[in-house]
Every structure is written in C-alpha cells, then in structure tokens.
Design a protein around this motif. Structure first.
Motif, PDB file in Angstrom:
ATOM      1  N   ILE A  79      42.733  34.701  37.770  1.00 54.41           N
ATOM      2  CA  ILE A  79      43.172  34.376  36.409  1.00 54.41           C
ATOM      3  C   ILE A  79      43.343  32.869  36.271  1.00 54.41           C
ATOM      4  CG2 ILE A  79      45.042  34.645  34.707  1.00 54.41           C
ATOM      5  CD1 ILE A  79      45.639  37.361  36.069  1.00 54.41           C
ATOM      6  N   ILE A  81      44.998  30.079  33.689  1.00 57.37           N
ATOM      7  CA  ILE A  81      45.895  29.925  32.550  1.00 57.37           C
ATOM      8  C   ILE A  81      45.673  28.538  31.953  1.00 57.37           C
ATOM      9  CG2 ILE A  81      48.278  30.023  31.745  1.00 57.37           C
ATOM     10  CD1 ILE A  81      48.977  31.651  34.209  1.00 57.37           C
ATOM     11  N   PHE A  86      44.152  32.550  28.366  1.00 59.09           N
ATOM     12  CA  PHE A  86      43.947  32.787  29.787  1.00 59.09           C
ATOM     13  C   PHE A  86      42.674  33.614  29.952  1.00 59.09           C
ATOM     14  CE2 PHE A  86      46.508  36.585  28.777  1.00 59.09           C
ATOM     15  CZ  PHE A  86      45.831  37.592  29.466  1.00 59.09           C
ATOM     16  N   MET A  88      40.165  35.903  32.843  1.00 60.39           N
ATOM     17  CA  MET A  88      40.378  36.749  34.009  1.00 60.39           C
ATOM     18  C   MET A  88      39.082  37.438  34.414  1.00 60.39           C
ATOM     19  SD  MET A  88      43.025  39.970  34.218  1.00 60.39           S
ATOM     20  CE  MET A  88      42.555  41.490  35.048  1.00 60.39           C
ATOM     21  N   THR A 105      46.165  32.741  23.664  1.00 66.09           N
ATOM     22  CA  THR A 105      47.630  32.649  23.748  1.00 66.09           C
ATOM     23  C   THR A 105      48.145  31.573  22.786  1.00 66.09           C
ATOM     24  OG1 THR A 105      47.422  31.111  25.621  1.00 66.09           O
ATOM     25  CG2 THR A 105      47.720  33.453  26.134  1.00 66.09           C
ATOM     26  N   ILE A 117      49.591  38.897  30.574  1.00 64.30           N
ATOM     27  CA  ILE A 117      48.860  38.923  31.856  1.00 64.30           C
ATOM     28  C   ILE A 117      49.244  40.166  32.645  1.00 64.30           C
ATOM     29  CG2 ILE A 117      48.603  37.763  34.072  1.00 64.30           C
ATOM     30  CD1 ILE A 117      48.985  35.100  32.570  1.00 64.30           C
ATOM     31  N   LYS A 120      47.467  43.116  31.250  1.00 65.97           N
ATOM     32  CA  LYS A 120      46.032  43.085  31.553  1.00 65.97           C
ATOM     33  C   LYS A 120      45.767  43.524  32.985  1.00 65.97           C
ATOM     34  CE  LYS A 120      41.953  41.954  29.858  1.00 65.97           C
ATOM     35  NZ  LYS A 120      41.376  42.646  28.698  1.00 65.97           N
ATOM     36  N   PHE A 137      45.858  32.693  40.806  1.00 63.65           N
ATOM     37  CA  PHE A 137      46.106  32.010  39.544  1.00 63.65           C
ATOM     38  C   PHE A 137      45.653  30.563  39.653  1.00 63.65           C
ATOM     39  CE2 PHE A 137      49.178  35.456  39.019  1.00 63.65           C
ATOM     40  CZ  PHE A 137      49.008  35.785  37.682  1.00 63.65           C
TER      41      PHE A 137
END
Length: 387
Positions: A79, A81, A86, A88, A105, A117, A120, A137
């Motif tokens: 992912i 951000i 974001f 993924m 977002t 998140i 998801k 991340f």
C-alpha cells in the motif's frame, strides 16, 4: 530465523526454479545430503512444490525432480499512502501483482484513512482462498527501523503504523519511503540483477532518491539518505537567489504553474500532452525550467555517487517521455566527471508498490538480506509440468 544454508537453498529455488536438488548443490557447493534435508523441510512447510522431472544427464540415470516456489502458499499486500489517495496491490510470492486499486482520500482525516485501508485489506483477506503473509506501507518521509520519523502527511509522524496493522491482521508489517521502494523495484524487477549500484529518483509531492549500493539500500543516518528535495538549488538566472529542489522540481510546483497558464483548477493531462505536441511556448518554457533544474539534481547525484544508472520515476515524464532528451542534454552540458545513464522507469504507476511487495516478500520468506530477482523467467524442459 533461517540458517544461512536454508536461506541460500530457498533463494536458489526462488531465483532459478524450476531447479533440482543436485543443481542447487552444485550452485552453492553444498553437500547433497544437506541440500536434501533443507529441500524436504521446505517441501513439508509447503513453501516449494515439485513440478515434474527434468532431463537426465548424458550418462543416463534417473531424471531429477524439479522444484518451484509455491506461489499458492500465500500473498502479500503493498500500500502507498499519498496526499490525496492510497493505492494498493496484492502480490504472489513470485512478485506477480494483482488487484490494483486506487482510493481517493481527499478531505479525509487520518483516522478515516486508516479505517478505509483496514476495510480494504479485510475485504481482500475475506475474498482470498490463500493466507495473508505480510503488509508493506510506502509513504513520503523519513523512515528508520520501521518507524516514521518524519512525514509530509499530517498525523503520521511518530505514529506506529506498523504495530497498528500488525496487531489487526497478525502478520509482519514493514514501512518504507516511496523512493526506497522504487529503488527496490528497479533492483528486483526491472534491472534483473544488472544494476548493483543504482539511484531511483521519485518526483511526487517531494523529490527523493532511493540509493542502492552493492545490492543493498543505503539509508544513512536515521534513514535520512536520499532526502534531496530540501537541498538548496541556485536560481537559473540569479545565482544569489536560492530555493529548494522541491520548489523547482516537485510535481505539485510544476503542475500549479501549468494550471495557472491554462487557467484551470484541475490537471488536464490530455491538454498538457496536446499543448506539448503543439509547441505552446508557455508550456515549453515551464517544462524547460523543470528539465534544467532536474538535470542539475541528476548530474550532482551522478557525480557524487557514481551509480551504474539513475532511474527517474515522475508522472510528468511518463506523460511526456520526450522531455528526457532535454534533461540528458542539460546533464551533458555540465562540467562533471561522472555521467551515469539516465533512464525512465518502466512502471511509474506501480514501481513503489511492487518495490514494497518485494520488501515484504523478503520478510515473509525470511530472506531479508538476499537478492531475489522476480522478473527472471526461465524456461525448462519438464515432464508432467503442472499448468
């Protein structure tokens, strides 16, 4: 923790499979009994699978059993951000990615972003027949020992993002900045082991560099290496006027200037491309400034670190790849000794995501310190190979 021999045997199967035990033994100069014991253990764990028989030697004898990494063992999630969204992907253990998603977002606070998140990932876990092995991340900022020491996104500094999601999903979670993830991608996917020393320059909200030396990420003091966006840069026309690299090169700065001349409140990529091909002088002037200052950055990196190559990851250059010729020309004009090849990434959209996937695959397999080359597809003569 795996022993050195276990790591090397698994690395051989990941990178060179389908491969036989005897070939692993020869490649590593390890005793056949040792290799067979490790092989049997990996087979029992379900990490590898046998896929048929290879060709016997010229002297005849039994045909060797060939083994591959069992990509059905599990999957990882990566992912990124960013400031207003974001993204993924899920990836199998051979690095092949699936299920790309991008979620806005805009005007959402940190708590809501984390909830989005969480939802998801939970949906992905519920819909998958395999098990989740880890989460990666990526974000802009300074990350050291899996902690966020500085971030461009409000609320993330000193927030223990890794623990938050590790506790929720009971899997390893690693954090990395976007530039380092892009560098991992160039090392493990795009470069196919060619570049042992490379720099990946990412241009998003900030300008940053991921640095790989002898196959390993160089992080510097507290993970601060590659933070080139805050470096001072002299103005092209007034040397006494000093701004930061971010103020000359960062994506937001360039796009704001383009939107201002186009009198738009949003980015119209089709119009940018059309104006560029139509040689609109206002746009060409903005892009020439961008190319000039980017060349200064890349030339200095080339001369300082002497990498095998510098790979640039920037949406504006993905849209207008012809601009790289201008950047290269400005670098050629610089009076520097080292001028490394300047390349565009082959996958601007997913480079950092796939780099994060590679990092968490290394972690899940217990191979953090060993090279894995995911894009090396090798053919083999097999009998009864599974489809």
């Amino acid at each position: 923790m795996r022993t050195t021999n276990e790591k090397q045997v698994l690395q051989q199967i990941v990178n060179a499979g389908p491969i036989s035990r005897s070939q692993i033994s020869r490649n590593l100069s390890l005793n056949k009994v040792t290799v067979s014991d490790i092989y049997s253990q990996l087979l029992h764990e379900g990490l590898i699978r046998e896929v048929g028989h290879g060709v016997s030697t010229r002297n005849g004898g039994r045909k060797p059993v060939m083994a591959l990494l069992n990509v059905g063992y599990g999957y990882v999630v990566s992912i990124n951000i960013l400031r207003q969204r974001f993204s993924m992907i899920t990836s199998r253990l051979d690095g092949r990615s699936e299920n790309y998603a991008s979620v806005s977002t805009r005007d959402v606070d940190l708590t809501t972003v984390l909830d989005m998140i969480d939802e998801k990932i939970a949906t992905t876990v519920a819909e998958s027949d395999n098990r989740l092995l880890g989460i990666a991340f990526g974000l802009d900022g300074t990350i050291y020992e899996n902690q966020i020491l500085g971030a461009s996104l409000k609320g993330f500094k000193n927030f223990d993002l890794a623990k938050y999601f590790s506790d929720k999903f009971q899997v390893p979670v690693i954090l990395e900045n976007l530039a380092n993830e892009s560098a991992i991608y160039e090392r493990d996917f795009a470069g196919e082991g060619v570049y042992r020393n490379l720099i990946s320059v990412t241009i998003r909200d900030q300008v940053a560099a991921g640095i790989v030396t002898e196959g390993h990420l160089y992080r510097g003091h507290n993970g601060e290496a590659g933070n080139i966006g805050t470096c001072p840069l002299a103005d092209r026309y007034q040397e006494k006027s000093i701004q930061t690299v971010n103020e000359y090169v960062a994506e937001g700065t360039v796009l704001q200037r383009i939107m201002a001349y186009q009198k738009l409140d949003h980015v119209d990529v089709n119009r940018i491309r059309r104006d560029y091909l139509g040689h609109r002088p206002e746009l060409l002037s903005i892009l020439d400034e961008f190319s000039y200052y980017l060349a200064k950055v890349l030339g200095n990196l080339s001369n300082t670190f002497a990498p095998d190559a510098i790979i640039v990851n920037a949406p504006i250059l993905e849209l207008l790849p012809e601009m790289m010729d201008t950047v290269r020309k400005y670098v050629d004009d610089m009076a520097i000794i080292r001028k490394a090849p300047l390349l565009l990434t082959k996958n601007a959209k997913e480079a950092s995501l796939k780099g994060g996937a590679s990092a968490i695959i290394h972690k899940a397999l217990g191979l953090d310190d060993l090279q894995l080359t995911f894009s090396n597809q090798r053919s083999a003569v097999l009998e009864g190979v599974e489809s």
